[in-house]
Design an enzyme around this catalytic site. Structure first.
Site, PDB file in Angstrom:
ATOM      1  N   ASP A 193       0.835  -1.240  -0.051  1.00  0.00           N
ATOM      2  CA  ASP A 193       0.062  -0.077  -0.044  1.00  0.00           C
ATOM      3  C   ASP A 193       0.832   1.276  -0.150  1.00  0.00           C
ATOM      4  OD1 ASP A 193      -2.700   1.364   0.276  1.00  0.00           O
ATOM      5  OD2 ASP A 193      -1.892   1.902   2.084  1.00  0.00           O
ATOM      6  N   GLU A 244      14.556 -15.443  -0.690  1.00  0.00           N
ATOM      7  CA  GLU A 244      14.883 -16.412   0.220  1.00  0.00           C
ATOM      8  C   GLU A 244      13.611 -17.425   0.171  1.00  0.00           C
ATOM      9  OE1 GLU A 244      15.749 -15.526   3.995  1.00  0.00           O
ATOM     10  OE2 GLU A 244      17.062 -13.707   3.466  1.00  0.00           O
TER      11      GLU A 244
END
Length: 528
Positions: A193, A244
Site C-alpha cells: 500500500d 529467500e
C-alpha cells in the site's frame, strides 16, 4: 490472474454482517471455478477500522472481526490445495494511532527516540501554533495534527494514521520481521500500500503551491512526499528477503508522475510488478487506450518486466459506472449530486464487458476486483448515515468516499443479504443486485459471469506462453491486435458497426451484427 478480496464485503461466515476468513474459505470453490491463479486480501490486521483496516494497530495478528491467525494459516493451506496463492496487504506508510508505537510516542517527550519512529515536528509561528509546512492530507485538510505538548505529527491520510519515519532503522528492521512472519505462516507475497510514499524530503519543505503539489497530487514530479528516490533502497531490502522464499512476490501500489518513474519500481531487484493505473484511468477512446497499452508494454520491457492491468479496485468508482457516465462527467462529483440523466448503466455494462475482453487479451498480469465479474456498478445512493469512509468527513462532505465500491457482493437471488451471510450486511445492497447475484448468472449463457469464465479459460489455453502483440489496423475508433496463433482481439469504440474480420469467433462481449461488430463491443477470434 489475481482476484482482489475486500474481506469485509466478500463472504460472511459467522452471520455478524461482516465478511471474514471463514466466509472466504467457503468460497474458494467459486474462485477456482472462475479460473484465477491467486487472491489478494485487503488488510485483515487488528485495527479500529477507521479507514477500512488501512489503520493497522498490530501487523502480526488478525482482527477478531475477521478471524484468527489459525484461520489465516488454514486459508493459506486450503487455497494452495485449490491451486490458489494468497497475497496480503502490507501497509508500511503509516500505522493506526492505536499501534503500540504511537501510544508510546504520545507519552514520550519531544525529540525522544520513541517519537523519531514517526514524524513529530515543532510548529511554525511564535507559539508553534501553525503546522510545520503546507502539506495536505489525501483525505482532505492539513496533513498535520497537533498534540497536547505542542508538537505536530504527520499523517498523509486520516489523523488516525500517523506516517512512519522510514529514515529510522528501527522502522526498517520491524518491517523485515513482519514480512518474514507472514511468509513463514504461508502467505505467497504482498500488495504494498502507498508504495510511493515511504520517504519524505529532508527538512520537510513546503510543497510548490503554484503546481498544486501541496494538494497531495502524486502525479507531480519531484514532490516532497511522493516517489522519493531513496525509497528504492528500502524496497531492495524487502526483495532480498522475498528471494529467500520459493515463488514469493510483491506488487506496488504506486501513483507516480510518469511511466518512466513507475517502471523504476519493477527493476529486477525491486518489486515483481506494479499496477498500471494509467490503463484504469483511460477514457473510452481507442487512440488513447492504444497509446496507454503501447507505453506500458514498452516501458516495462526496459526492465524485463510485464504490465499488470486493472480496471477497478476498492479505492475507485467501479468501471461499469465510470463507462456509463456522460462525457465530461467526473465520477466522484457525480456520486455527490449526480442524477440519472447523467448515466446510462446499460451502456456502462456493455463497455465494461468489452474492455474486460480487451484487458484479458493483453500480455501481462490481470487483477480483478471482486464483483466486476458480475458486472456490479457503484452503489451511488448509500444513505449518509451508513457512510464509513473517513474521506466523507475530512472533505467536509464534498467527496462521498469509497463506500460505494465496497458494498458486499451478492451470492444468491434472495435473503437478507443476497447470500453474503445469514444476516444483513454492514453496507446495504441495492434490490437490483438480485439479478446480478452469482446464483442468477451461474451457467446462464451470455451472463457477465460466464463471459469472464470463458475469457479466463481461453486466455489460459491460448495466451499464457507468449508476450507478443501486433497491432492490426481496422479503421478509426477501432482497436485491434494480434496475439500468437492467429488470435485477434478487436474492440469497436465507435458508434457504427465495423466489419468482422474473417475467422472463427471464440468469444464476444455482446451480440454481433450480420458480419459486423456493433458499437461498444469486443470480439475474440482465430484467423482463417
Amino acid at each position: 490472474m489475481v482476484y482482489q478480496i475486500y474481506l469485509r464485503s466478500f463472504a460472511d461466515g459467522d452471520a455478524d454482517g461482516t465478511g471474514d476468513i471463514s466466509g472466504l474459505i467457503s468460497r474458494l470453490p467459486y474462485l477456482s471455478s472462475l479460473g484465477v491463479d491467486a487472491i489478494w486480501v485487503n488488510p485483515w490486521y487488528v485495527s479500529p477500522l477507521i479507514d477500512g483496516g488501512y489503520d493497522v494497530a498490530d501487523y502480526r495478528d488478525i482482527n477478531p472481526l475477521f478471524g484468527t491467525l489459525d484461520q489465516a494459516r488454514d486459508l493459506f493451506t486450503k487455497a494452495r490445495q485449490a491451486g490458489l496463492r494468497v497475497l496480503i496487504d502490507l501497509v508500511p506508510n503509516h500505522t493506526s494511532w492505536e499501534h503500540e508505537w504511537f501510544k508510546v510516542a504520545m507519552e514520550a517527550t519531544p525529540g525522544s527516540w520513541e517519537r523519531r519512529r514517526y514524524h513529530f515536528l515543532p510548529g511554525k509561528g511564535d507559539h508553534g501554533q501553525f503546522p510545520p509546512n503546507n502539506w495536505k492530507s489525501v483525505f482532505g485538510g492539513s496533513a498535520w495534527t497537533r498534540v497536547p505538548d505542542g508538537e505536530w505529527y504527520l499523517h498523509m491520510f486520516d489523523e488516525s494514521q500517523p506516517d512512519l519515519n522510514w529514515s529510522n532503522q528501527k522502522v526498517r528492521d520491524e518491517f523485515i520481521d513482519i514480512i518474514r512472519f507472514w511468509l513463514d505462516l504461508g502467505a505467497a507475497g504482498f500488495r504494498v500500500d502507498v508504495a510511493h510514499g515511504l520517504i519524505k524530503a529532508a527538512g520537510y519543505p513546503d510543497a510548490s503551491e503554484d503546481r498544486e503539489a501541496h494538494l497531495s497530487n502524486p502525479f507531480v514530479a519531484n514532490h516532497p512526499v511522493w516517489d522519493r528516490a531513496q525509497l528504492h533502497n528500502v524496497v531492495r531490502t524487502w526483495r532480498s528477503v522475498l528471494d529467500e522464499y520459493e515463488d514469493a512476490m510483491m506488487i506496488a501500489e504506486a501513483w507516480v508522475a510518469s511511466r518512466d518513474r513507475l517502471v523504476l519500481y519493477c527493476r529486477p531487484d525491486e518489486y515483481h510488478q506494479t499496477f498500471d493505473f494509467h490503463f484504469l484511468r483511460a477514457p473510452w477512446d481507442a487512440d488513447h487506450v492504444r497509446s496507454t497499452i503501447e507505453n506500458s508494454l514498452a516501458t516495462t520491457a526496459t526492465v524485463g518486466s510485464i504490465p499488470s492491468w486493472v480496471l477497478s479496485n476498492h479505492d475507485v468508482v467501479r468501471h461499469v459506472t465510470r463507462y456509463g457516465l456522460a462525457p465530461g462527467v467526473d465520477a466522484r462529483e457525480w456520486l455527490l449530486d449526480g442524477g440519472d440523466e447523467q448515466i446510462d448503466l446499460e451502456l456502462g455494462l456493455r463497455r465494461a464487458r468489452a474492455v474486460a475482453l480487451l484487458m484479458l487479451a493483453l500480455p501481462g498480469s490481470v487483477y480483478l476486483y471482486q464483483g466486476e465479474e458480475l458486472g456490479l456498478p457503484e452503489v451511488h445512493d448509500l444513505p449518509e448515515a451508513v457512510l464509513d469512509d473517513p474521506v466523507w468527513a475530512r472533505s467536509n462532505h464534498t467527496d462521498k468516499g469509497r463506500d460505494g465500491c465496497r458494498v458486499p457482493i451478492p451470492w444468491k437471488r434472495g435473503g437478507p443479504s443476497f447470500g453474503f451471510g445469514d444476516d444483513g450486511s454492514w453496507l446495504p445492497q441495492p434490490e437490483s443486485w438480485a439479478e446480478l447475484a452469482v446464483e442468477s448468472q451461474d451457467d446462464v449463457e451470455d451472463s457477465t459471469l460466464e463471459l469472464y469464465r470463458s475469457a479466463i479459460r481461453i486466455r489460459d489455453e491460448r495466451l499464457r506462453d507468449d508476450e507478443d502483440l501486433q497491432w492490426v489496423e481496422h479503421g478509426p475508433r477501432v482497436l485491434a491486435f494480434r496475439r500468437p496463433g492467429g488470435f485477434i482481439c478487436l474492440v469497436n469504440y465507435g458508434s457504427s458497426p465495423v466489419a468482422l474480420p474473417e475467422g472463427q469467433v471464440l468469444l464476444a462481449s455482446g451480440p454481433l451484427g450480420d458480419g459486423s461488430v456493433v458499437a461498444d463491443t469486443a470480439v475474440w477470434l482465430i484467423e482463417d
